[in-house]
Design an enzyme around this catalytic site. Sequence first.
Site, PDB file in Angstrom:
ATOM      1  N   HIS A  12       0.802  -1.224   0.000  1.00 23.78           N
ATOM      2  CA  HIS A  12       0.000   0.000   0.000  1.00 23.78           C
ATOM      3  C   HIS A  12       0.846   1.291   0.000  1.00 23.78           C
ATOM      4  O   HIS A  12       0.744   2.092  -0.922  1.00 23.78           O
ATOM      5  CB  HIS A  12      -1.017  -0.054   1.150  1.00 23.78           C
ATOM      6  CG  HIS A  12      -1.641   1.252   1.488  1.00 23.78           C
ATOM      7  ND1 HIS A  12      -2.520   1.902   0.641  1.00 23.78           N
ATOM      8  CD2 HIS A  12      -1.506   2.070   2.562  1.00 23.78           C
ATOM      9  CE1 HIS A  12      -2.894   3.039   1.205  1.00 23.78           C
ATOM     10  NE2 HIS A  12      -2.293   3.169   2.362  1.00 23.78           N
ATOM     11  N   HIS A  31       4.036   6.687   5.533  1.00 21.12           N
ATOM     12  CA  HIS A  31       2.868   7.420   6.017  1.00 21.12           C
ATOM     13  C   HIS A  31       2.019   6.662   7.039  1.00 21.12           C
ATOM     14  O   HIS A  31       1.303   7.268   7.811  1.00 21.12           O
ATOM     15  CB  HIS A  31       1.998   7.936   4.860  1.00 21.12           C
ATOM     16  CG  HIS A  31       1.051   6.932   4.274  1.00 21.12           C
ATOM     17  ND1 HIS A  31       1.378   6.131   3.211  1.00 21.12           N
ATOM     18  CD2 HIS A  31      -0.223   6.600   4.599  1.00 21.12           C
ATOM     19  CE1 HIS A  31       0.352   5.357   2.918  1.00 21.12           C
ATOM     20  NE2 HIS A  31      -0.639   5.608   3.745  1.00 21.12           N
ATOM     21  N   GLU A  59       1.023   5.422  12.760  1.00 17.93           N
ATOM     22  CA  GLU A  59      -0.324   4.958  13.070  1.00 17.93           C
ATOM     23  C   GLU A  59      -0.346   3.453  13.396  1.00 17.93           C
ATOM     24  O   GLU A  59      -0.979   3.043  14.346  1.00 17.93           O
ATOM     25  CB  GLU A  59      -1.222   5.254  11.850  1.00 17.93           C
ATOM     26  CG  GLU A  59      -2.641   4.738  11.927  1.00 17.93           C
ATOM     27  CD  GLU A  59      -3.515   5.548  12.866  1.00 17.93           C
ATOM     28  OE1 GLU A  59      -3.104   6.661  13.237  1.00 17.93           O
ATOM     29  OE2 GLU A  59      -4.592   5.055  13.230  1.00 17.93           O
ATOM     30  N   ASP A  60       0.350   2.673  12.611  1.00 16.16           N
ATOM     31  CA  ASP A  60       0.153   1.221  12.660  1.00 16.16           C
ATOM     32  C   ASP A  60       1.319   0.396  13.188  1.00 16.16           C
ATOM     33  O   ASP A  60       1.223  -0.830  13.256  1.00 16.16           O
ATOM     34  CB  ASP A  60      -0.173   0.683  11.248  1.00 16.16           C
ATOM     35  CG  ASP A  60      -1.504   1.232  10.736  1.00 16.16           C
ATOM     36  OD1 ASP A  60      -2.345   1.576  11.574  1.00 16.16           O
ATOM     37  OD2 ASP A  60      -1.673   1.311   9.510  1.00 16.16           O
TER      38      ASP A  60
HETATM   39 MN    MN Z   1      -2.568   4.582   4.118  1.00 15.61          MN
END
Ligand code: MN
Length: 500
Positions: A55, A79, A83-84
């Site tokens: 992705h 990016h 977050e992950d």
């Molecule tokens: Mn994304």
Amino acid sequence: MRDKNELTRLYSKLIKIMKSYHPSSDFTMINQAYEVAKEAHKEQYRKSGEPFFIHPLHVAIILAELKLDKETIMAALLHDVVEDTELTREDLEREFGHEVAFLVDGVTKLTNFSVEISEAGLSKEELKLESFRKLIMAMSNDIRVILIKLADRLHNMRTLQYQKPEKQIEISRETLDIYCPIAKRLGIAVVQTDLQDLSMEYIYPEAYRSIQQKITETAHDRKKFVGRIIRQTKAGLNEAGIHADVQFALKHLFSIYRKMVNQEKTLDEIYDIYAIKIIVDSVRDCYIALGVLHDLYKPVPGKVKDFIALPKANMYQSLHTTLLAPGGRLFEVHIKTQEMSEVAFYGILARWKYGIPGENVQTLSNSQKEKAEWLMQIMEWQRDISDNDEFIDLIKQDFNLFSETIYCFSPKGDAKALPKDATAIDFAYSIHSEIGNCAVKCVINGRECPIETILNNGDMVEIVMDKKQSGPNPEWLDIVKTGTAKSKIRKWFHEREEER
Ligand code: MN
């Protein structure tokens, strides 16, 4: 093993695209971002079963196709790590520097934000405006945050088939309501039209398929007709000594669909599902080419549009005309220079390449002077306005401004684009704050009128000023239609307050 090859293949593709426009051959930092992000995401998989890292790689490729700088590409690869994964903003700052960390942080905040507001129990309308506000705030800090977000959304839309049906519709709706208008406002048509068509496929599946089918069915007939028109046009332009590239392009499904809905027509009744595109060398040649075409075919009255003299709010420029071919068939023609054609596809991004008039800007970077006028204005609004509601008002107006525009002229012939129902006060402020602050009345098409008068398309407006006037009338705040006028009036009052 196959997945590993896929990652390597995509990475080579990324570097190949970057080499085509980036002067430097040193991609060490890009490679480092690739390795760090790949390692961080290594245990994660997408709904398709592919490694998650596919992705961010695709997002980076989309941005490389838009010719963005190295920092943006690195931030695109990274990016989703804050977050992950375990990595923090501080880790990124240490390894990749402030700029990349700042961009990733901006994207992460937007992601978290959309979750927060979806849980805040707002109405649909409020939700939409809140999202706009947030995106535009992020954009005014650094437009590259929004570009990464748009590319992120584009790749998620391209792989939406793996989501559940409810989720598909929800995400498509949000794309159509929030992301498409932003892409359109920035003039990045390559992204906007893709996002629209992908959303349409999920929201209006029947219409999507039936238009697609119809286009296929009529392809043969259209090819014959268009082929003849192109041959005649080329010959005519050649005779007039105009060097031109003549092509034809199908319109996007969503724009055809919207036309059918707006004009309550069936596909058979819509003639402009494609346009003949003519690219010439200069602005002068655009007008000569238009003359040549109007000599070859009868133009349809009222369908000639000069977006060269009167550019759209998102900088789009072109001459449009609709012509009648022998046999009674109508077709649409767009005439542009090469530069206008790039602006038509890439909007604000092409502008960075060609520069803002009067400035020499080569590459996309974050420095103030390189921002387009509209973004500068948004930054100004943000500084001036502490009140949230008012900022949302401004956004609403600005996006409306885009949908229905009127043009008014100064006595010198300068054109100003204004939203429908704008007043002479808006016109005055669109020229200069001073002119707005000192405006007392106006002369519209030779007749004296109150300054609050609502303007019509094509009006010639002269502002009568009184330098002794003590400033704007506070009631104007309720009358004006443009964000510019409203913020300039506010500013005047704020400054007086501070002096006291
Ligand atoms: Mn994304």
